[in-house]
Design a protein around this motif. Structure first.
Motif, PDB file in Angstrom:
ATOM      1  N   TYR A   1    -102.136  -4.698  94.076  1.00  0.00           N
ATOM      2  CA  TYR A   1    -101.076  -4.062  93.283  1.00  0.00           C
ATOM      3  C   TYR A   1     -99.824  -4.131  94.141  1.00  0.00           C
ATOM      4  N   GLY A   2     -98.945  -5.071  93.840  1.00  0.00           N
ATOM      5  CA  GLY A   2     -97.818  -5.310  94.717  1.00  0.00           C
ATOM      6  C   GLY A   2     -98.319  -5.745  96.078  1.00  0.00           C
ATOM      7  N   GLN A   3     -97.841  -5.081  97.120  1.00  0.00           N
ATOM      8  CA  GLN A   3     -98.303  -5.371  98.471  1.00  0.00           C
ATOM      9  C   GLN A   3     -99.527  -4.550  98.864  1.00  0.00           C
ATOM     10  N   GLY A   4     -99.969  -3.659  97.988  1.00  0.00           N
ATOM     11  CA  GLY A   4    -101.108  -2.808  98.286  1.00  0.00           C
ATOM     12  C   GLY A   4    -102.364  -3.244  97.567  1.00  0.00           C
ATOM     13  N   ARG A   5    -103.380  -2.394  97.622  1.00  0.00           N
ATOM     14  CA  ARG A   5    -104.665  -2.696  97.003  1.00  0.00           C
ATOM     15  C   ARG A   5    -105.229  -1.456  96.323  1.00  0.00           C
ATOM     16  N   VAL A   6    -106.029  -1.730  95.311  1.00  0.00           N
ATOM     17  CA  VAL A   6    -106.697  -0.674  94.554  1.00  0.00           C
ATOM     18  C   VAL A   6    -108.182  -0.993  94.526  1.00  0.00           C
ATOM     19  N   GLY A   7    -108.996  -0.086  95.031  1.00  0.00           N
ATOM     20  CA  GLY A   7    -110.446  -0.234  94.982  1.00  0.00           C
ATOM     21  C   GLY A   7    -111.031   0.861  94.107  1.00  0.00           C
TER      22      GLY A   7
ATOM     23  N   VAL B   1    -102.280  17.932  86.208  1.00  0.00           N
ATOM     24  CA  VAL B   1    -101.882  18.275  87.569  1.00  0.00           C
ATOM     25  C   VAL B   1    -101.275  17.072  88.279  1.00  0.00           C
ATOM     26  N   LEU B   2    -101.792  15.878  88.016  1.00  0.00           N
ATOM     27  CA  LEU B   2    -101.422  14.692  88.787  1.00  0.00           C
ATOM     28  C   LEU B   2    -100.363  13.805  88.145  1.00  0.00           C
ATOM     29  N   ARG B   3    -100.107  13.968  86.863  1.00  0.00           N
ATOM     30  CA  ARG B   3     -99.255  12.985  86.189  1.00  0.00           C
ATOM     31  C   ARG B   3     -97.845  12.931  86.755  1.00  0.00           C
ATOM     32  N   GLY B   4     -97.360  14.037  87.316  1.00  0.00           N
ATOM     33  CA  GLY B   4     -96.046  14.018  87.940  1.00  0.00           C
ATOM     34  C   GLY B   4     -95.991  13.145  89.176  1.00  0.00           C
ATOM     35  N   SER B   5     -97.154  12.790  89.718  1.00  0.00           N
ATOM     36  CA  SER B   5     -97.229  11.943  90.907  1.00  0.00           C
ATOM     37  C   SER B   5     -97.444  10.480  90.575  1.00  0.00           C
ATOM     38  N   ALA B   6     -97.531  10.121  89.303  1.00  0.00           N
ATOM     39  CA  ALA B   6     -97.911   8.764  88.924  1.00  0.00           C
ATOM     40  C   ALA B   6     -96.919   7.723  89.423  1.00  0.00           C
ATOM     41  N   GLY B   7     -95.633   7.928  89.161  1.00  0.00           N
ATOM     42  CA  GLY B   7     -94.647   6.964  89.605  1.00  0.00           C
ATOM     43  C   GLY B   7     -94.612   6.850  91.116  1.00  0.00           C
ATOM     44  N   MET B   8     -94.706   7.977  91.784  1.00  0.00           N
ATOM     45  CA  MET B   8     -94.735   8.001  93.243  1.00  0.00           C
ATOM     46  C   MET B   8     -95.939   7.248  93.790  1.00  0.00           C
ATOM     47  N   MET B   9     -97.104   7.428  93.143  1.00  0.00           N
ATOM     48  CA  MET B   9     -98.314   6.739  93.585  1.00  0.00           C
ATOM     49  C   MET B   9     -98.177   5.232  93.392  1.00  0.00           C
ATOM     50  N   ARG B  10     -97.664   4.819  92.255  1.00  0.00           N
ATOM     51  CA  ARG B  10     -97.479   3.385  92.022  1.00  0.00           C
ATOM     52  C   ARG B  10     -96.514   2.781  93.042  1.00  0.00           C
ATOM     53  N   ASP B  11     -95.439   3.491  93.330  1.00  0.00           N
ATOM     54  CA  ASP B  11     -94.480   2.996  94.314  1.00  0.00           C
ATOM     55  C   ASP B  11     -95.122   2.852  95.684  1.00  0.00           C
ATOM     56  N   TRP B  12     -95.925   3.833  96.059  1.00  0.00           N
ATOM     57  CA  TRP B  12     -96.558   3.808  97.378  1.00  0.00           C
ATOM     58  C   TRP B  12     -97.552   2.660  97.485  1.00  0.00           C
TER      59      TRP B  12
ATOM     60  N   GLY C   1     -95.861  -0.690  97.611  1.00  0.00           N
ATOM     61  CA  GLY C   1     -95.238  -0.937  98.903  1.00  0.00           C
ATOM     62  C   GLY C   1     -96.210  -1.199 100.030  1.00  0.00           C
ATOM     63  N   GLY C   2     -97.518  -1.182  99.745  1.00  0.00           N
ATOM     64  CA  GLY C   2     -98.501  -1.508 100.779  1.00  0.00           C
ATOM     65  C   GLY C   2     -99.598  -0.489 100.976  1.00  0.00           C
ATOM     66  N   GLY C   3     -99.603   0.592 100.214  1.00  0.00           N
ATOM     67  CA  GLY C   3    -100.657   1.591 100.334  1.00  0.00           C
ATOM     68  C   GLY C   3    -101.950   1.144  99.676  1.00  0.00           C
ATOM     69  N   SER C   4    -103.026   1.878  99.935  1.00  0.00           N
ATOM     70  CA  SER C   4    -104.343   1.563  99.367  1.00  0.00           C
ATOM     71  C   SER C   4    -104.886   2.777  98.621  1.00  0.00           C
ATOM     72  N   TYR C   5    -105.301   2.556  97.382  1.00  0.00           N
ATOM     73  CA  TYR C   5    -105.870   3.606  96.527  1.00  0.00           C
ATOM     74  C   TYR C   5    -107.354   3.336  96.360  1.00  0.00           C
ATOM     75  N   LEU C   6    -108.170   4.339  96.629  1.00  0.00           N
ATOM     76  CA  LEU C   6    -109.610   4.249  96.410  1.00  0.00           C
ATOM     77  C   LEU C   6    -110.010   5.290  95.378  1.00  0.00           C
ATOM     78  N   GLY C   7    -110.548   4.849  94.243  1.00  0.00           N
ATOM     79  CA  GLY C   7    -110.965   5.756  93.183  1.00  0.00           C
ATOM     80  C   GLY C   7    -112.455   5.671  92.953  1.00  0.00           C
ATOM     81  N   LEU C   8    -113.138   6.792  93.098  1.00  0.00           N
ATOM     82  CA  LEU C   8    -114.592   6.841  92.969  1.00  0.00           C
ATOM     83  C   LEU C   8    -114.957   7.617  91.710  1.00  0.00           C
ATOM     84  N   CYS C   9    -115.595   6.950  90.763  1.00  0.00           N
ATOM     85  CA  CYS C   9    -116.056   7.555  89.525  1.00  0.00           C
ATOM     86  C   CYS C   9    -114.870   8.183  88.774  1.00  0.00           C
ATOM     87  N   PHE C  10    -114.685   9.487  88.841  1.00  0.00           N
ATOM     88  CA  PHE C  10    -113.545  10.118  88.186  1.00  0.00           C
ATOM     89  C   PHE C  10    -112.231   9.508  88.674  1.00  0.00           C
ATOM     90  N   GLY C  11    -112.160   9.214  89.964  1.00  0.00           N
ATOM     91  CA  GLY C  11    -110.977   8.570  90.513  1.00  0.00           C
ATOM     92  C   GLY C  11    -110.798   7.158  90.002  1.00  0.00           C
TER      93      GLY C  11
END
Length: 267
Positions: A221-227, A116-127, A130-140
């Motif tokens: 990750y670039g200008q953003g962060r991944v937690g 379901v999500l793989r089509g969004s992978a490039g878009m997510m990395r770009d975001w 560019g300064g966005g923040s991704y928070l992944g909990l367990c499965f995430g």
């Protein structure tokens, strides 16, 4: 790991708790100066936006639990659910308005959700770049890795229970001890990932499992962060009660709030 049945989060059989999770903290009292207000007093439309994935993933409580916590954080967020079934698809336009994207726990099929999500992978990395923040909990947290996943980490993931020196040997809900910034703490855990960082990776390891493997990590990750977190710092009292578990620390949210703050940063 690909093809595994990853029931990361409270199991569907115990997850339908039908409780209200939409409260916010009471507004702070005015300071003696008479004019200062707390962040919680901000009109909702002025708060930063957090997008929380709430598509099919096998856990009815995982998204609402983190959404509730985000609304009650020291810097409160307004929350919008995204993903199939929410009426809000995950698009670059939707991401552009957000400060934080949350991929919560609860997946029972990593490959299935990734389809379901793989089509969004490039878009997510770009975001994020560019300064966005991704928070992944367990499965995430698994989905922040690369096999399969968004490939946002300086390294990859593996199930903690699959490591040769693991201290947990099955996928039952449990409480795991971690070392959080040198202090022993306890967290809700159900078959979450460990993070296998590249040598010399630029990453802040907030917590480690008993075998020393990173359990909670924040990385640029670039200008953003991944937690990411393998255990569930957001788990509320009902998660423990439904699983018949007790946390020696009590049910506290200071670790979750620190993770959110480190992931979003001060911007």
């Amino acid at each position: 790991m690909p093809g595994r049945d990853l029931s990361t989060g409270p199991r569907p059989a115990t997850a339908d708790r039908r409780r209200l999770l939409l409260g916010v903290l009471p507004a702070a009292a005015l300071l003696a100066a008479g004019c200062t207000r707390s962040n919680a007093d901000e009109p909702a439309e002025e708060r930063p936006l957090a997008l929380v994935y709430n598509g099919p993933q096998g856990c009815s409580d995982c998204a609402p639990t983190i959404a509730s916590l985000l609304r009650r954080s020291p810097q409160p967020f307004r929350v919008k659910y995204v993903g199939p079934g929410t009426g809000v698809p995950l698009t670059a336009h939707v991401l552009a308005d957000a400060r934080l994207y949350v991929q919560p726990g609860g997946g029972s099929d990593l490959d299935g959700v990734w389809r379901v999500l793989r089509g969004s992978a490039g878009m997510m990395r770009d975001w994020v770049r560019g300064g966005g923040s991704y928070l992944g909990l367990c499965f995430g947290g698994y989905l922040a890795g690369r096999n399969p996943g968004f490939d946002l980490l300086p390294g990859d993931t593996n199930g903690y229970i699959d490591l040769p020196d693991t201290t947990i040997h099955d996928d039952r809900d449990t409480v795991v001890p971690v070392t959080w910034r040198g202090e022993r703490r306890y967290m809700y855990f159900q078959d979450g990932p460990a993070f296998l960082l590249d040598h010399g990776a630029d990453a802040d390891v907030l917590a480690t499992y008993p075998n020393g493997t990173p359990a909670v990590v924040v990385a640029p990750y670039g200008q953003g962060r991944v937690g990411v977190s393998g255990p569930h710092p957001e788990a509320d009292r009902s998660w423990y009660e439904d699983a018949g578990l007790k946390n020696p620390d009590g049910v506290r949210f200071d670790l979750a709030k620190e993770l959110i703050e480190k992931t979003v940063g001060r911007r």
